[in-house]
Write a protein that holds these residues in place. Structure first.
Motif, PDB file in Angstrom:
ATOM      1  N   GLU A 223     -67.339  12.237 -68.662  1.00  0.00           N
ATOM      2  CA  GLU A 223     -66.904  11.109 -67.850  1.00  0.00           C
ATOM      3  C   GLU A 223     -68.065  10.574 -67.024  1.00  0.00           C
ATOM      4  O   GLU A 223     -68.196   9.367 -66.816  1.00  0.00           O
ATOM      5  N   LEU A 226     -70.239   8.495 -69.068  1.00  0.00           N
ATOM      6  CA  LEU A 226     -69.557   7.222 -69.277  1.00  0.00           C
ATOM      7  C   LEU A 226     -69.743   6.334 -68.053  1.00  0.00           C
ATOM      8  O   LEU A 226     -70.094   5.154 -68.147  1.00  0.00           O
ATOM      9  N   GLN A 230     -71.564   2.684 -67.599  1.00  0.00           N
ATOM     10  CA  GLN A 230     -70.891   1.523 -67.029  1.00  0.00           C
ATOM     11  C   GLN A 230     -71.682   0.968 -65.857  1.00  0.00           C
ATOM     12  O   GLN A 230     -71.864  -0.240 -65.743  1.00  0.00           O
ATOM     13  N   TYR A 464     -67.248  -1.151 -83.292  1.00  0.00           N
ATOM     14  CA  TYR A 464     -67.075   0.219 -83.751  1.00  0.00           C
ATOM     15  C   TYR A 464     -68.306   1.017 -83.376  1.00  0.00           C
ATOM     16  O   TYR A 464     -69.408   0.483 -83.312  1.00  0.00           O
ATOM     17  N   LYS A 557     -63.305  10.550 -77.797  1.00  0.00           N
ATOM     18  CA  LYS A 557     -61.987  11.077 -77.426  1.00  0.00           C
ATOM     19  C   LYS A 557     -61.156  11.185 -78.689  1.00  0.00           C
ATOM     20  O   LYS A 557     -61.152  10.274 -79.513  1.00  0.00           O
ATOM     21  N   SER A 572     -61.741   7.705 -80.560  1.00  0.00           N
ATOM     22  CA  SER A 572     -62.021   6.452 -79.900  1.00  0.00           C
ATOM     23  C   SER A 572     -62.959   6.745 -78.742  1.00  0.00           C
ATOM     24  O   SER A 572     -63.186   7.889 -78.402  1.00  0.00           O
ATOM     25  N   SER A 573     -63.496   5.690 -78.161  1.00  0.00           N
ATOM     26  CA  SER A 573     -64.409   5.901 -77.064  1.00  0.00           C
ATOM     27  C   SER A 573     -64.368   4.695 -76.151  1.00  0.00           C
ATOM     28  O   SER A 573     -64.050   3.593 -76.581  1.00  0.00           O
ATOM     29  N   ILE A 574     -64.705   4.924 -74.887  1.00  0.00           N
ATOM     30  CA  ILE A 574     -64.777   3.809 -73.967  1.00  0.00           C
ATOM     31  C   ILE A 574     -66.246   3.475 -73.772  1.00  0.00           C
ATOM     32  O   ILE A 574     -67.047   4.340 -73.417  1.00  0.00           O
ATOM     33  N   SER A 578     -66.459  -0.918 -70.486  1.00  0.00           N
ATOM     34  CA  SER A 578     -65.052  -0.560 -70.314  1.00  0.00           C
ATOM     35  C   SER A 578     -64.172  -0.919 -71.504  1.00  0.00           C
ATOM     36  O   SER A 578     -62.967  -0.722 -71.452  1.00  0.00           O
ATOM     37  N   ASP A 579     -64.753  -1.425 -72.533  1.00  0.00           N
ATOM     38  CA  ASP A 579     -63.965  -1.771 -73.699  1.00  0.00           C
ATOM     39  C   ASP A 579     -63.748  -0.521 -74.553  1.00  0.00           C
ATOM     40  O   ASP A 579     -64.557   0.404 -74.524  1.00  0.00           O
ATOM     41  N   VAL A 580     -62.654  -0.515 -75.285  1.00  0.00           N
ATOM     42  CA  VAL A 580     -62.396   0.616 -76.172  1.00  0.00           C
ATOM     43  C   VAL A 580     -62.986   0.306 -77.544  1.00  0.00           C
ATOM     44  O   VAL A 580     -62.905  -0.833 -78.004  1.00  0.00           O
ATOM     45  N   ALA A 581     -63.601   1.273 -78.150  1.00  0.00           N
ATOM     46  CA  ALA A 581     -64.085   1.080 -79.520  1.00  0.00           C
ATOM     47  C   ALA A 581     -63.667   2.273 -80.360  1.00  0.00           C
ATOM     48  O   ALA A 581     -63.605   3.393 -79.867  1.00  0.00           O
ATOM     49  N   MET A 582     -63.373   2.023 -81.610  1.00  0.00           N
ATOM     50  CA  MET A 582     -63.050   3.124 -82.503  1.00  0.00           C
ATOM     51  C   MET A 582     -64.349   3.734 -83.003  1.00  0.00           C
ATOM     52  O   MET A 582     -65.333   3.040 -83.234  1.00  0.00           O
TER      53      MET A 582
END
Lengths: 890, 158
Positions: A223, A226, A230, A464, A557, A572-574, A578-582
């Protein structure tokens, strides 16, 4: 949880450890008797017995007592050690393990047989009657023994053992009976010895940490990483970011360290295979030699834990199916003793585990027949299958080739489970087999599962993440390029340096076609096609993408269970914004698409376009990365020598005396300003960001500074000699109508750190100077030519083995020496050397292999094929070394 | 126990409040290409990835469309639930954080255990657990475990 429970739990953990020690010790004992080993065994059993008695585990303490007794006699010399003891020792160890794992800790188990087996070792009559009666009335005595053993425990686990100790004393005081005294003397003497031999433990300076805590720590670090990403993004425009950058680096370090806390050497898992192989050898009546390499290779704990079962299965398979009977082996001219090799090593950010035997190999035809019988494949499919491809069918559920079902293997369950276990870990399994020579199973595993450096790409509007560990390269195909994506049997394929790879789109992978507006986007690319080359194990494929966003350290994740069927996603991942991506999984994609390269190769062979393919081979071009340093000059280096390109800010540079460094992923990398080495204009002023190119050259960790990265081109190289003699320039070529210098990275490395890359000035001149260089890659061909000419050879070039052979047959007496690459289209190096050595006209010419294979096996294979020498083309020194022995001192 | 109620179409439904992590507006979902229709996509809930399920289809109505009124009920995952609630509720959720998309949120109601009635035979649905009478209307109490472990209901995933 109450204290007692906790103490008991600690004991169970401890017992597990002691059992592992015991097993390891037995394996050592098997290799040779030594007092130390017996001491070690004794200590382990003693601790188990103590704890078992204390917690009222009747059977555990009974068995370990007999075991301990026996070990003590061996230790004191009352009983001389013989190899026959090993068997019962192992059985006892197994029995204890079984109890450890069973629900009631063995209390309901019948252990009379194993006890008598143990007693038989020294002759049951030798066991004093008193010892046996003690056991039936075990409580008081065991407690006293426990007291001794807790003393041993103390340095490791003060809390638990103190607690235990207090209890013991209390109980012993209450039940201080005659038996207590009886038992004490002999045990006392043991207790005294133990602490002196066991002081190693306290020197290790380790503490026990709950796995749960480590997991949480890891999660939190994820985290934080991450959050860092950010923050960096959010404040990207800030003027003075030095504090933030400094913190970012510390977080990188922290991440590394936390990752390390979870890393364990794989050796622990490997050791127990000695035992397993030993048992197998006995059971199957085949002498087997287990060779273990790379025990120190470190892997994430959670991965190591899951390796044991599948590896056991593979090793059993080697022993049971792979290796022949000793008599058969001798008949075939093999060593009587079969060899199983178990090896772990790091390779390209992954861990590669190899399980190899020198047995009979897998009979592809048999597998095919069975697969057809079981409706796994159709006979038409079988026809077009390559040997290795067919052998891989054994990973299919319901297939096993053993004709006889044995107790060990052959029920057809297992290999598919083995495969899926490795795949669940994010790994891949591959198999190579050679009839009569053996089978090799290659497992690629990630070193850790949680944080991965990834490339973020856009595909039809979505973003992605693709882990770098699965990414091989990025390729841009322009309409004017000669090698294009082609269709073969309805599949898109691309010929990548002699290998055909399938090209997939996201639509093919997900089975969902995207909204229509994206099609216009594709057209706007001017017919250019961009794709990633991903690999899973030995399989490679291309994935069509729209564009590349950036590189980011992502925390993967896991997918929610609802989505877990979609194996082409790893999770998936942030992202930093802050966007989610596969996160895409190359493994999963290969799996769900049943992509197999060999399969495709076979298809191609039967295809009529073979001839066309060969023409393409001959026209192979080369990938170059074009960049700029100062305003005017355009420079290029071969893409194959580029490790990484990163954009950095001027503010990130740290100056130490005259040198500039940049910290990337915890490493300080020296920046290389090309105007110092080449006659170029200096870097333009006022640049805020620039790029650094990290070359893929061993021991040459520098960042080459570039003001801009232009493009990567796929072009034929027509090199002109540089107008001025510049060491680090290979030549001049024209790319996109601009004069471009091709930088010679090897020479550059020599100039930058001469002590490491000392130029070999081979002062000699060739004894016989007519050299034929066989090499398919234009870059290396030109490079080798330059280098060999610099030491006085007259060099002739050939593009592949066939060309070389034609040249040689034409003038068999002309060439004095051949230097050849191994992997080449049309005819490879092995074939060339075989043809030469089997031809009377040519067998006198020495042939040197010059290749980029660095593994030792490749060398052996090359020499076995008939090459007279072997050199690796990693740098100039090595390239020249290939011909060293053919030079004479002047 | 307290229940939070919401509407799916014209049906009022309820879930136990202790199971809920939070209720939010319908975000911009990140679609998952290739995923079954009942999945709207993923959202980033302060660093957590939450999978959003669109129950419109599960109840054989049309998919719920995001609007000003539509909300997402995000359920606690097992470990979050363990920390706060009675252990018997833990079986109600999943190891992952899952959110369900609803048309609009309604009142919080208190329901005593005696009030829970079994689902009438003519409206049995795997996701319905009980019904509760409130005045003239019925409120359906949902079984979160079934919804959150959708993967065990394969027909919905195809």
């Amino acid at each position: 949880m109450n204290r007692e429970d906790e103490v008991f739990k600690n004991f169970l953990v401890e017992m597990g450890e002691k059992l592992d020690e015991l097993e390891g010790g037995l394996a050592e004992l098997e290799e040779g008797f030594s007092q130390d080993v017996v001491n070690k065994l004794f200590r382990a059993v003693h601790t188990i017995k103590g704890g078992g008695g204390f917690f009222g585990l009747v059977k555990v303490s009974e068995l370990s007592h007999i075991f301990e007794d026996l070990l003590m006699k061996v230790r004191e010399g009352d009983l001389s050690y013989s190899e026959e003891m090993i068997g019962p020792f192992y059985s006892a160890c197994d029995a204890l393990k079984g109890m450890h794992e069973s629900e009631d800790l063995g209390n309901s188990l019948d252990i009379t047989q194993i006890c008598s087996e143990l007693k038989a070792v020294e002759g049951s009559d030798k066991i004093p009657e008193s010892t046996l009666t003690e056991k039936s009335d075990h409580e008081p005595t065991e407690i006293v023994w426990e007291k001794d053993s807790t003393e041993v425990l103390e340095p490791e686990e003060p809390q638990a053992s103190n607690q235990a100790n207090r209890k013991v004393e209390k109980v012993a005081a209450v039940s201080g009976t005659k038996e207590v005294k009886e038992a004490s003397p002999s045990k006392k003497s043991q207790a005294k010895q133990i602490p002196t031999t066991d002081n190693k433990g306290s020197q290790n300076e380790t503490i026990r940490v709950k796995v749960d805590l480590l997991n949480k720590l890891m999660e939190l670090t994820g985290e934080i990483v991450l959050g860092r990403n950010q923050l960096l993004r959010q404040f990207a425009d800030m003027e003075d970011k030095s504090n933030m950058v400094a913190m970012a680096h510390m977080i990188s370090d922290l991440q590394q360290l936390v990752l390390q806390t979870r890393m364990q050497p794989i050796g622990g898992t490997f050791t127990k295979f000695k035992r397993i192989v030993r048992d197998l050898a006995k059971q199957l009546d085949k002498p087997i030699d287990l060779v273990i390499k790379g025990e120190d290779t470190e892997l994430d704990r959670s991965i190591i834990e899951s390796l044991s079962d599948p590896l056991t299965h593979l090793i059993r398979n080697c022993a049971d199916h792979g290796l022949e009977d000793p008599s058969t082996r001798v008949g075939q001219g093999k060593d009587r003793v079969g060899t199983v090799l178990l090896e772990a090593k790091h390779e390209g950010g992954q861990v590669v585990i190899t399980v190899e035997d020198d047995g009979k190999g897998i009979d592809a035809e048999k597998v095919k027949a069975k697969a057809i019988a079981n409706n796994v494949i159709s006979s038409a499919e079988a026809e077009s299958m390559g040997e290795n491809e067919a052998a891989k069918l054994i990973f299919h559920p319901g297939l096993s080739t053993a004709e006889e079902v044995t107790s060990l293997s052959g029920r057809g369950v297992g290999m598919d489970v083995v495969k899926s276990t490795f795949e669940k870990l994010g790994g891949a399994i591959d198999l190579e087999t050679n009839i009569g020579k053996g089978t090799k199973v290659i497992i690629h595993l990630p070193t850790t599962l949680t944080i991965m450096s990834s490339l973020i790409v856009r595909i039809e509007g979505d973003r992605y993440a693709v882990p770098h560990s699965e990414l091989k390269e990025v390729i841009l195909v322009r309409p004017e390029d000669e090698i294009q994506i082609e269709k073969i049997r309805e599949r898109d394929v691309y010929r990548l340096r002699g290998t055909l790879i399938p090209i997939l789109s996201m639509e093919e992978i997900t089975g969902v076609s995207k909204r229509e507006e994206t099609s216009s986007e594709t057209i706007s690319r001017n017919g250019e096609v961009l794709f990633l080359v991903l690999h899973s194990g030995l399989n490679q494929f291309g994935l069509l993408i729209d564009s590349i966003d950036h590189t980011e350290e992502i925390v993967v994740k896991p997918l929610a269970q609802i989505l877990s069927r979609h194996t082409f996603y790893a999770g998936s991942s942030i992202l930093g914004d802050s966007d989610v991506a596969m996160v895409l999984s190359a493994n999963g994609i290969c799996q769900s698409h049943k992509l197999h390269i060999h399969d495709l190769e076979t298809n191609i062979k039967t295809n009529k376009s073979l001839a066309e393919m060969q023409i393409l081979d001959l026209q192979e071009k080369q990938d170059l990365m074009v960049f700029r340093y100062s305003k005017g000059e355009q420079l290029a280096i071969p893409l194959s020598l580029v490790f990484k390109v990163e954009q950095i800010e001027v503010s990130q540079i740290q100056k130490i005396s005259d040198n500039h460094f940049i910290n990337l992923e915890g490493k300080n990398i020296l920046l290389l300003y090309l105007d110092k080495y080449l006659s170029l204009k200096p870097l333009p002023d006022g640049l805020e960001t620039f790029y650094i190119i990290t070359p893929k050259i061993k021991d040459f960790e520098v960042g080459i500074v570039a003001s801009s990265i232009e493009e990567s081109v796929h072009t034929r190289l027509n090199l002109d000699n540089p107008p001025i003699n510049q060491n680090a320039i290979l030549g001049i070529t024209t790319i996109r109508e601009k004069i471009t210098f091709l930088v010679d990275l090897f020479s550059l490395a020599e100039q930058v750190s001469p002590e490491r890359f000392k130029r070999i000035d081979l002062e000699g001149r060739p004894e016989q100077d007519r050299l034929l260089v066989v090499e398919d890659t234009p870059f290396f061909r030109d490079l080798e030519k330059t280098y060999f000419e610099s030491v006085g050879f007259r060099v002739t070039l050939a593009n592949n083995g066939q060309e070389a052979l034609d040249l040689l047959m034409e003038r068999p007496r002309y060439f004095n020496l051949v230097v050849s690459d191994i992997v080449m289209p049309v005819m490879d190096g092995y074939e060339l050397v075989k043809s030469m050595k089997s031809s009377e006209k040519l067998d006198h010419i020495p042939v040197i292999a010059l290749t980029s294979f660095t593994e030792e096996q490749s060398r052996e294979k090359a020499l076995a094929a008939g090459f007279d020498g072997y050199a690796i083309k990693t740098n100039k020194e090595n390239i020249l070394r290939a011909v060293e022995q053919f030079l004479i001192e002047e | 126990m307290l229940y939070s109620t919401f509407y799916l179409g014209n049906t009022q439904m309820a879930v136990p409040i202790p199971c809920i992590l939070e209720i939010g507006r319908s975000f911009n979902f990140h679609p998952v290409r290739g995923a079954p229709e009942v999945i709207d996509g993923l959202i980033n809930l302060r660093g957590k990835v939450v999978t959003i399920v669109n129950l419109g289809l599960a109840f054989e109505e049309s998919k719920i469309a995001p609007s000003d009124e539509s909300r997402i009920f995000i359920f606690k995952n097992n470990s979050e639930l363990k920390e706060v609630a009675d252990s018997d509720l833990v079986t109600e959720t999943a190891p992952d954080n899952i959110g369900i998309h609803v048309d609009r949120i309604s009142d919080v109601i208190r329901v005593e255990n005696e009030e829970l009635q079994s689902v009438p035979a003519n409206m049995v649905h795997p996701f319905y657990k009980h019904v509760v009478r409130r005045g003239e209307s019925f409120i359906i109490i949902l079984e979160p475990s079934k919804i959150l472990n959708l993967h065990e209901t394969p027909d919905l995933l195809s």
